[in-house]
Write an enzyme that holds these catalytic residues in place. Structure first.
Site, PDB file in Angstrom:
ATOM      1  N   GLU A 338       0.726  -1.180   0.073  1.00  0.00           N
ATOM      2  CA  GLU A 338      -0.077   0.160  -0.004  1.00  0.00           C
ATOM      3  C   GLU A 338       0.991   1.378   0.105  1.00  0.00           C
ATOM      4  OE1 GLU A 338      -4.023  -1.445   2.543  1.00  0.00           O
ATOM      5  OE2 GLU A 338      -2.239  -1.098   3.563  1.00  0.00           O
TER       6      GLU A 338
HETATM    7  C1  TNX Z   1      -4.368  -4.066   4.787  1.00  0.00           C
HETATM    8  S1  TNX Z   1      -2.743  -6.190   4.311  1.00  0.00           S
HETATM    9  C2  TNX Z   1      -3.269  -3.548   5.197  1.00  0.00           C
HETATM   10  C3  TNX Z   1      -2.743  -3.421   6.645  1.00  0.00           C
HETATM   11  C4  TNX Z   1      -4.204  -2.887   7.328  1.00  0.00           C
HETATM   12  C5  TNX Z   1      -4.915  -4.031   7.082  1.00  0.00           C
HETATM   13  C6  TNX Z   1      -6.218  -4.120   7.815  1.00  0.00           C
HETATM   14  C7  TNX Z   1      -1.676  -5.248   4.166  1.00  0.00           C
HETATM   15  C8  TNX Z   1      -0.353  -5.608   3.777  1.00  0.00           C
HETATM   16  N1  TNX Z   1      -1.964  -3.884   4.409  1.00  0.00           N
HETATM   17  O1  TNX Z   1      -1.962  -2.033   6.483  1.00  0.00           O
HETATM   18  O2  TNX Z   1      -4.088  -2.868   8.825  1.00  0.00           O
HETATM   19  O3  TNX Z   1      -5.364  -3.957   5.811  1.00  0.00           O
HETATM   20  O4  TNX Z   1      -7.029  -5.121   7.602  1.00  0.00           O
END
Ligand code: TNX
Length: 524
Positions: A338
């Site tokens: 992300e």
């Molecule tokens: C996605 S899964 C994220 C996290 C969040 C999560 C909450 C991932 C690699 N990144 O930063 O905490 O969703 O469900």
């Protein structure tokens, strides 16, 4: 690695034998071993319709005097003592002990498959556990716990008979990587909490704890060359609480606590995004040279390291050098997810350079599936969480895949619309949906041979303390542990839910705050 190709015929014979023996077990439990509720489900169980009894004179004999086997004997003793009140002394021996005792031994014998496999033989006279390596003995001990009455998990004496049904259990895991992740960045969890979490993993024969040690809201591991990361960056958390961090000494204590339980710690420092806590602590890591404010909200994807400045790579090198020194395990997790405000043309060379830094410190990298946008270095593992194209791109580069599909393994997801805690961006994850799937056919194009195992992440935006953690972890964790351990052809939801239900009393005896899903016929 375990070769399962030849096991089919042997299994058929065992199953036929089990069926015959089961029919002949006429007395009630505990004399039918195959009726016991064991999670994860073992490869095979053969009942011999009698029982072994623990008594005040039972000792735990270990063959030989190595530190490992004596410690494992002590571990079993410590589990059995509080509820039985028996001394259960650990004694080293070279010969099989007399009647009424427990015997642990290492052996290269063929039946004890792989490093984590074990063979448990219970007769009226003796309980014998054999494994090729200490990890296998440790896994086998978790089975011994589960074939004792659930009262064994109580922390004070229960006056009752301690009978174990007789028979044989042959067992070994399907996947070599069976883990859970704990996000200690969004909400900080103290040393004792992390140890209790490790205990949970140990119970279900899991072997990896991935700690998500940094994120926008907090930096949780002391880095001596960049002290403000924890002094400032560790000083808060989601909601504005006081946060916290682990000193390197405390972290090393986790490493030891986990490795005593044959669990590998995988530390994660998430970058180039999810990095606000560092950006707030050191202005030079920002493109504009200005420190950001600490962040206590729950948005994602708004922060990035400056990928152009050399100081960034000095920072990355220092952090991973110190972390590698604290890490006896093979992996360091570099995050990579992300990074919405890092331009793709900046993200790619950054991830490549970070991989090289980690490799230079002697470790293999794991990263969230987005890292496959870059050229992956040898032995890289991509952790699939949501994007099949990313995972396939990783595989086409020769990488292995760690399976963490959000819709199945994210134990921070709400169970249903009424769950107070948790998020729901990947949907509701009830007990059946977290159980009914097969890692080896979940992502088209990614079969069994590409997959190292599975991991269940617990993100903690909404989870603030241990009781809340337990509620999200249980009862999904045991099922996910079973997916990692038990081959998919041996798993069925209809059978599993009954077996899980029978563990209700055990979870209660362990003082675990678990979700009483209506899908499960609980017996408490
Ligand atoms: C996605 S899964 C994220 C996290 C969040 C999560 C909450 C991932 C690699 N990144 O930063 O905490 O969703 O469900």
């Amino acid at each position: 690695m375990i070769n399962r190709n030849h096991s089919g015929a042997i299994k058929t014979v065992i199953i036929i034998a089990m069926t015959v023996l089961q029919m002949s077990c006429t007395t009630k439990t505990p004399s039918d071993l195959s009726e016991e509720s064991i999670i994860p489900k073992p490869v095979s169980i053969t009942s011999t319709c009698d029982y072994f009894t623990l008594n005040a004179k039972t000792a735990i004999y270990v063959k030989g005097e190595t530190a490992d086997i004596i410690r494992i004997g002590g571990f079993l003793s410590a589990i059995l003592k509080p509820a039985t009140g028996f001394p259960l002394n650990v004694k080293s021996t070279i010969e099989a002990p007399g009647s009424g005792n427990i015997f642990l031994m290492l052996s290269d014998s063929a039946e004890t498959r792989g490093d984590e496999g074990y063979l448990l033989t219970v007769t009226k006279k003796q309980l014998k556990l054999v494994a090729k390596s200490p990890a296998g003995l440790f896994r086998g001990i978790q089975t011994i716990r589960q074939i004792l009455p659930s009262d064994i998990e109580r922390d004070s004496i229960v006056e009752r008979p301690w009978e174990i049904a007789t028979g044989t259990i042959v067992d070994y895991p399907e996947y070599s990587y069976r883990g859970a992740m704990l996000d200690v960045a969004r909400h900080f969890f103290g040393v004792d909490d992390v140890k209790r979490f490790i205990d949970f993993l140990a119970c279900y024969k899991m072997n990896v704890l991935h700690l998500h040690l940094s994120d926008d809201q907090g930096w949780r591991i002391e880095i001596k060359s960049w002290p403000n990361l924890t002094i400032h960056g560790g000083s808060t958390e989601v909601g504005g609480g006081t946060g916290g961090f682990y000193t390197q000494e405390q972290y090393s204590d986790f490493v030891k606590y986990a490795s005593d339980r044959y669990i590998t710690l995988v530390p994660e420092i998430d970058m180039p995004g999810h990095i606000n806590a560092a950006l707030a602590s050191y202005p030079e890591l920002n493109s504009n040279g200005k420190a950001t404010e600490l962040y206590t909200g729950t948005e994602v994807g708004f922060s990035t390291l400056s990928t152009k400045k050399e100081i960034t790579y000095k920072f990355v090198d220092d952090v991973f050098r110190e972390l590698a020194t604290l890490t006896p395990g093979p992996y360091i997790h570099i995050g990579g997810d992300e990074s919405h405000v890092t331009k793709k043309e900046d993200y790619i060379p950054f991830v490549e350079r970070v991989q090289d830094i980690v490799i230079a410190h002697g470790k293999q990298i794991i990263g969230w599936d987005e890292i496959s946008l870059s050229t992956l270095r040898p032995n890289a593992t991509a952790q699939f969480w949501a994007n099949a194209a990313n995972a396939n791109r990783a595989v086409s580069q020769g990488a292995k895949i760690l399976m963490s599909p959000a819709a199945r393994t994210y134990i921070d997801m709400k169970y249903d619309s009424t769950t107070v805690l948790g998020l729901s961006w990947a949907g509701y994850v009830e007990i059946d949906s977290s159980y009914i799937w097969d890692p080896a056919n979940y992502v088209p194009g990614i079969g069994r041979e590409k997959i190292t195992g599975i991991e269940a992440p617990l993100w903690t935006e909404t989870i603030t303390n241990m009781k809340e953690l337990e509620y999200m972890v249980f009862p999904r964790l045991p099922g996910l542990a079973e997916i990692g351990w038990t081959t998919s052809s041996e798993r069925s939801w209809e059978e599993y839910k009954v077996r899980l239900g029978k563990q209700g009393a055990r979870l209660k005896a362990m003082d675990i705050n678990f979700y009483r899903s209506k899908q499960v016929p609980w017996v408490e």
